[in-house]
Structure formats: structure tokens, C-alpha cells
Scaffold this motif. Structure first.
Motif, PDB file in Angstrom:
ATOM      1  N   ALA A 188       0.803  -1.226   0.000  1.00 30.00           N
ATOM      2  CA  ALA A 188       0.000   0.000   0.000  1.00 30.00           C
ATOM      3  C   ALA A 188       0.829   1.266   0.000  1.00 30.00           C
ATOM      4  N   SER A 189       2.112   1.154   0.262  1.00 28.06           N
ATOM      5  CA  SER A 189       2.960   2.330   0.371  1.00 28.06           C
ATOM      6  C   SER A 189       3.467   2.786  -0.995  1.00 28.06           C
ATOM      7  N   GLY A 190       3.397   4.096  -1.228  1.00 28.08           N
ATOM      8  CA  GLY A 190       3.976   4.647  -2.441  1.00 28.08           C
ATOM      9  C   GLY A 190       5.476   4.445  -2.496  1.00 28.08           C
ATOM     10  N   GLY A 191       6.083   4.241  -1.322  1.00 31.08           N
ATOM     11  CA  GLY A 191       7.513   3.981  -1.270  1.00 31.08           C
ATOM     12  C   GLY A 191       7.914   2.730  -2.020  1.00 31.08           C
ATOM     13  N   ASP A 192       6.961   1.859  -2.286  1.00 32.34           N
ATOM     14  CA  ASP A 192       7.187   0.692  -3.139  1.00 32.34           C
ATOM     15  C   ASP A 192       6.397   0.818  -4.439  1.00 32.34           C
ATOM     16  N   ALA A 193       5.075   0.992  -4.316  1.00 34.02           N
ATOM     17  CA  ALA A 193       4.192   0.912  -5.477  1.00 34.02           C
ATOM     18  C   ALA A 193       4.499   1.980  -6.524  1.00 34.02           C
ATOM     19  N   TRP A 194       4.781   3.216  -6.080  1.00 36.19           N
ATOM     20  CA  TRP A 194       5.037   4.290  -7.044  1.00 36.19           C
ATOM     21  C   TRP A 194       6.293   4.003  -7.856  1.00 36.19           C
ATOM     22  N   TRP A 195       7.315   3.506  -7.178  1.00 42.26           N
ATOM     23  CA  TRP A 195       8.575   3.221  -7.860  1.00 42.26           C
ATOM     24  C   TRP A 195       8.440   2.026  -8.795  1.00 42.26           C
ATOM     25  N   ILE A 199       8.893   1.745 -13.001  1.00 45.10           N
ATOM     26  CA  ILE A 199       9.557   0.726 -13.822  1.00 45.10           C
ATOM     27  C   ILE A 199       8.609   0.257 -14.917  1.00 45.10           C
ATOM     28  N   LYS A 200       7.358  -0.008 -14.543  1.00 45.51           N
ATOM     29  CA  LYS A 200       6.351  -0.446 -15.518  1.00 45.51           C
ATOM     30  C   LYS A 200       6.141   0.606 -16.613  1.00 45.51           C
ATOM     31  N   ALA A 201       6.168   1.874 -16.221  1.00 48.43           N
ATOM     32  CA  ALA A 201       5.925   2.962 -17.173  1.00 48.43           C
ATOM     33  C   ALA A 201       7.155   3.304 -18.002  1.00 48.43           C
ATOM     34  N   GLY A 202       8.293   2.687 -17.693  1.00 50.06           N
ATOM     35  CA  GLY A 202       9.514   2.972 -18.428  1.00 50.06           C
ATOM     36  C   GLY A 202      10.155   4.294 -18.051  1.00 50.06           C
ATOM     37  N   VAL A 203       9.866   4.773 -16.830  1.00 58.20           N
ATOM     38  CA  VAL A 203      10.438   6.039 -16.360  1.00 58.20           C
ATOM     39  C   VAL A 203      11.816   5.789 -15.749  1.00 58.20           C
ATOM     40  N   ASP A 204      12.814   6.473 -16.233  1.00 55.32           N
ATOM     41  CA  ASP A 204      14.151   6.398 -15.648  1.00 55.32           C
ATOM     42  C   ASP A 204      14.106   7.072 -14.280  1.00 55.32           C
ATOM     43  N   PHE A 205      14.676   6.424 -13.272  1.00 52.50           N
ATOM     44  CA  PHE A 205      14.595   6.968 -11.914  1.00 52.50           C
ATOM     45  C   PHE A 205      15.211   8.354 -11.796  1.00 52.50           C
ATOM     46  N   LYS A 216       2.855   9.851 -16.194  1.00 48.68           N
ATOM     47  CA  LYS A 216       2.978   8.503 -16.730  1.00 48.68           C
ATOM     48  C   LYS A 216       2.774   7.449 -15.651  1.00 48.68           C
ATOM     49  N   ILE A 217       3.376   7.677 -14.477  1.00 52.92           N
ATOM     50  CA  ILE A 217       3.265   6.694 -13.396  1.00 52.92           C
ATOM     51  C   ILE A 217       1.828   6.636 -12.877  1.00 52.92           C
ATOM     52  N   ALA A 218       1.226   7.798 -12.659  1.00 53.73           N
ATOM     53  CA  ALA A 218      -0.146   7.834 -12.167  1.00 53.73           C
ATOM     54  C   ALA A 218      -1.096   7.141 -13.141  1.00 53.73           C
ATOM     55  N   ALA A 219      -0.864   7.314 -14.429  1.00 53.28           N
ATOM     56  CA  ALA A 219      -1.717   6.673 -15.437  1.00 53.28           C
ATOM     57  C   ALA A 219      -1.609   5.152 -15.358  1.00 53.28           C
ATOM     58  N   GLU A 220      -0.392   4.639 -15.168  1.00 50.37           N
ATOM     59  CA  GLU A 220      -0.215   3.194 -15.044  1.00 50.37           C
ATOM     60  C   GLU A 220      -0.921   2.663 -13.788  1.00 50.37           C
ATOM     61  N   LEU A 221      -0.782   3.375 -12.691  1.00 60.33           N
ATOM     62  CA  LEU A 221      -1.371   2.910 -11.443  1.00 60.33           C
ATOM     63  C   LEU A 221      -2.901   3.010 -11.474  1.00 60.33           C
ATOM     64  N   ARG A 222      -3.417   4.013 -12.173  1.00 61.19           N
ATOM     65  CA  ARG A 222      -4.879   4.105 -12.316  1.00 61.19           C
ATOM     66  C   ARG A 222      -5.414   2.955 -13.172  1.00 61.19           C
ATOM     67  N   ALA A 223      -4.657   2.570 -14.182  1.00 61.68           N
ATOM     68  CA  ALA A 223      -5.072   1.443 -15.013  1.00 61.68           C
ATOM     69  C   ALA A 223      -5.050   0.138 -14.227  1.00 61.68           C
ATOM     70  N   GLN A 224      -4.155   0.068 -13.264  1.00 61.05           N
ATOM     71  CA  GLN A 224      -4.035  -1.140 -12.440  1.00 61.05           C
ATOM     72  C   GLN A 224      -5.105  -1.220 -11.355  1.00 61.05           C
ATOM     73  N   ARG A 225      -5.581  -0.047 -10.909  1.00 66.21           N
ATOM     74  CA  ARG A 225      -6.453   0.010  -9.730  1.00 66.21           C
ATOM     75  C   ARG A 225      -7.624  -0.964  -9.770  1.00 66.21           C
ATOM     76  N   PRO A 226      -8.398  -1.100 -10.865  1.00 69.30           N
ATOM     77  CA  PRO A 226      -9.552  -2.004 -10.856  1.00 69.30           C
ATOM     78  C   PRO A 226      -9.184  -3.484 -10.721  1.00 69.30           C
ATOM     79  N   LEU A 227      -7.927  -3.815 -10.947  1.00 71.43           N
ATOM     80  CA  LEU A 227      -7.492  -5.207 -10.913  1.00 71.43           C
ATOM     81  C   LEU A 227      -7.058  -5.653  -9.525  1.00 71.43           C
ATOM     82  N   ILE A 228      -6.791  -4.685  -8.641  1.00 68.61           N
ATOM     83  CA  ILE A 228      -6.197  -4.982  -7.339  1.00 68.61           C
ATOM     84  C   ILE A 228      -7.260  -5.369  -6.318  1.00 68.61           C
TER      85      ILE A 228
END
Length: 374
Positions: A188-195, A199-205, A216-228
Motif C-alpha cells: 500500500a505504500s507509495g515507497g514501493d508501489a510508485w517506484w 519501472i512499468k511505465a519505463g520512467v528512468d529513476f 505517466k506513473i499515475a496513469a499506469e497505477l490508475r489502469a491497475q487500480r480495478p485489478l487490485i
């Protein structure tokens, strides 16, 4: 099954933790992810240092050289997350040492609450992995580190090999697989999930703080939300759901996979083709540490081979002392997702980069909105 009797048997050394957890699984009860080993009183009081740490790091097995020399364990105060810990210390809570992770290093240093470490007072310092010491932001400018590396590991996907049907290579796409909607879990922590989302979004750290990266990251996580099925930082919840088959895959730390495998649950800790998330946590000394001499004794005990052997074997985490890895054969380390050459494991992953307080606040606020469905 009388759980209390079996728990007492574990504490007396009459029943292994593995056997106990297996009996819990058979009864449909959650796994015990924390060590079930005898504990001395958590508060040693007196002139012993107080260590502000995560739950599970307050057991004697991690401090045996200190206890042998001083007749008692250090004192412990437990936090639920490093942001909570820093906020409490900013409010005036004084401890001798605390246990942050590298992603928060800049914010902790900038707080002005900590002192550089005098490594000449640590007998085990020469055996600490230099790759961990050299983490970004750890040099105080005069050659001394702010943080003593202690534990390290990875965040990836633990999945049921008998349930999740791979299509190609292991990938972060597994946690976006619509075939398993409602059967996926996440920390549940952004300290893991956001990072991991980065990686999933192809964002260089190195670009993670840009506006484009946030979008880009928020869009990926929003797409994932209904699956969790569930977001939680209670790893026992994820482990139990994986053990029962309610979940096919979940974002976890490597310790969850190690525990489940020890209970003969058919899981694997994925090595995503995009790379896993890599982190290191360690010890920082408060500038007003009341028991400085004993604090160094405590830290040196934590850096010992003895402690490292327990950390690797029982928690499945890497330890900062290179010699600790010599206590295991290569096959055993491989089964834990580790290696005789631990630096190679670090090189394969994406190492988290410390960020500013403004970034941390924005990231957490955005991720909370995502979890809420916005």
C-alpha cells in the motif's frame, strides 16, 4: 489444533516455525511472518541505547554480540513507516538511532537531526559492502557516511506458479494482467508501489521527479487500480491470500516469497525483464543520542557475521556484511534470490534514489488518490 499450545511449543523450541506455519495454513489461519523466537524484555532501560525501528527488527537474534557484552538487549521503539518516524522525531522524540531506507536519506539528512557516523568505532566496518556505503547522498562531504547500511533486498512479484499462467517472460505486466482481475495484490505504500509503477511505465529513476514522470506513473497505477484486490502493508495479509490461492500474484518484498517457499507453497519471486526494485535500509545516529558509546556497540553487533547469517537465513534479506554470504552455499543463496556476489543482484535491479520532501508529499498524495479511485 490448539494454536496457543503450538505457539508456546515454538517459543520453547519444541516445534519449528515452519511446522507451526504449516499447521496454521492447514487450519486456514494466516501465516506468522515475524520470527516466533523467545524475546527478552523490549525495554532494557538504563544506559542502553534506544533503537527506533520496524517491527521484526526488535529481536535478540539481531543483537547477540551486544547482548553478550552488556547482559541485555538495546531498548526498542517501533514505527509503522519511516515518514511516521521522521515526523515523530521532528516533533521532539529523541532516540539514539533510527532505521530509515535509502529513498528517504536526503529528507532525513536535511532534517538536521542526525550526526555523521565515525566508522573507526565499528570493528566490522571493513567488511561492509562498499556499493551500499556509496549510495547517493550518504557522504557527509568529509568522507563520513550518514547511514550505516544494514539490510537490503528487492520488491517484485510473488506469484503462484500453479495458478498464474505466464505469457512469455516474467514482467511487471503480470500485475496488470486483466485475466487475474480481483486476484492481484499490492503493497500500500507509495515507497514501493510508485517506484514499481515507474519501472512499468519505463520512467528512468533520474527523471522520476518530473511532471511528465508523475503523469505517466499515475496513469499506469490508475489502469491497475480495478485489478487490485487489496492494497496493504501487512505482508501477512498478502502471504495468506497467496497461500490460500485467493491471490494469483502480489507485489511483495523478497521475504514473503522466502517464507511461503519454506512452507511449501508453490510460489516464485519474479525477476521481471524490466528489473526489480532494489532498496537498502540502515542505521542513522541521532545528533543528541543519549547513549552514544553503546549505540556504536549496538551498530557493530548488527554488522556482525552472526547477525548477517540470521538475516539471510530467516528473513531472506541481504545483509551488508560481505562475509555473511560465505556462511551459505551458492544454491541456498540462489533459492533466496541472493548470490555469493551480492553486488550483481544490486546491479540487476533499479536502485531507489533519494528525493525531496516536496516530491515525497506530492507522490504520497497522488498515490492515495489513485487508491481511492481518482
Amino acid at each position: 489444533m490448539d494454536i496457543i499450545d503450538n505457539l508456546n511449543a515454538v517459543k520453547r523450541g519444541k516445534l519449528s516455525r515452519r511446522a507451526f506455519n504449516r499447521s496454521l495454513l492447514a487450519a486456514g489461519v494466516g501465516l506468522f511472518s515475524a520470527p516466533l523466537l523467545p524475546r527478552k524484555a523490549l525495554a532494557a532501560e538504563g544506559d542502553h541505547p534506544t533503537f527506533f525501528t520496524w517491527g521484526g527488527f526488535d529481536i535478540g537474534e539481531l543483537y547477540q554480540p551486544y547482548e553478550a557484552a552488556n547482559g541485555a538487549l538495546p531498548n526498542f521503539s517501533i514505527f509503522g513507516g519511516t515518514e511516521e518516524a521522521l515526523t515523530k522525531m521532528r516533533g521532539g522524540f529523541v532516540v539514539d538511532a533510527a532505521h530509515p531506507c535509502n529513498v528517504g536519506l536526503k529528507r532525513w539528512v536535511d532534517s538536521g537531526l542526525f550526526q555523521p557516523v565515525d566508522t573507526s568505532r565499528l570493528a566490522n566496518w571493513g567488511d561492509v559492502m562498499p556499493e551500499l556505503v556509496a549510495m547517493q547522498g550518504n557522504d557527509n562531504g568529509a568522507g563520513s557516511p550518514w547511514m550505516v547500511p544494514f539490510d537490503w533486498g528487492g520488491t517484485s512479484i510473488t506469484y503462484r506458479t500453479d495458478i498464474f499462467e505466464l505469457e512469455g517472460e516474467e514482467s511487471w505486466d503480470m500485475l496488470w494482467d486483466e485475466r487475474y482481475a480481483g486476484r492481484l495484490g499490492s503493497l500500500a505504500s507509495g515507497g514501493d508501489a510508485w517506484w514499481c509503477g515507474a519501472i512499468k511505465a519505463g520512467v528512468d529513476f533520474k527523471d522520476i521527479a518530473t511532471d511528465m514522470a508523475f503523469e505517466k506513473i499515475a496513469a499506469e497505477l490508475r489502469a491497475q487500480r480495478p485489478l487490485i484486490r487489496v492494497y496493504t502493508d501487512d505482508t501477512t495479509t498478502l502471504e495468506q491470500a497467496l497461500a490460500s490461492g485467493e491471490m494469483a500474484a502480489a507485489m511483495t518484498w523478497n521475504s514473503s516469497a522466502v517464507l511461503l517457499q519454506s512452507e511449501e507453497v508453490p510460489v516464485k519471486f519474479a525477476k521481471p525483464k524490466e528489473g526489480q526494485l532494489t532498496w537498502v535500509c540502515g542505521i542513522m545516529i541521532h545528533k543528541d543520542a543519549p547513549n552514544l558509546e553503546k549505540t556504536y556497540e549496538m551498530i557493530d553487533a548488527m554488522l556482525s557475521v552472526e547477525t548477517g547469517k540470521f538475516m539471510i537465513n530467516d528473513y531472506g534479506y541481504g545483509h551488508s556484511n560481505l562475509k555473511a554470504f560465505d556462511e551459505f552455499d551458492e544454491d541456498t543463496l540462489k533459492s533466496l534470490g541472493l548470490s555469493k556476489n551480492p553486488a550483481a543482484i544490486l546491479d540487476e535491479g533499479h536502485f531507489m534514489i533519494p528525493q525531496s520532501q516536496d516530491w515525497e508529499s506530492r507522490m504520497n498524495e497522488t498515490f492515495e488518490l489513485v487508491k481511492a479511485g481518482f
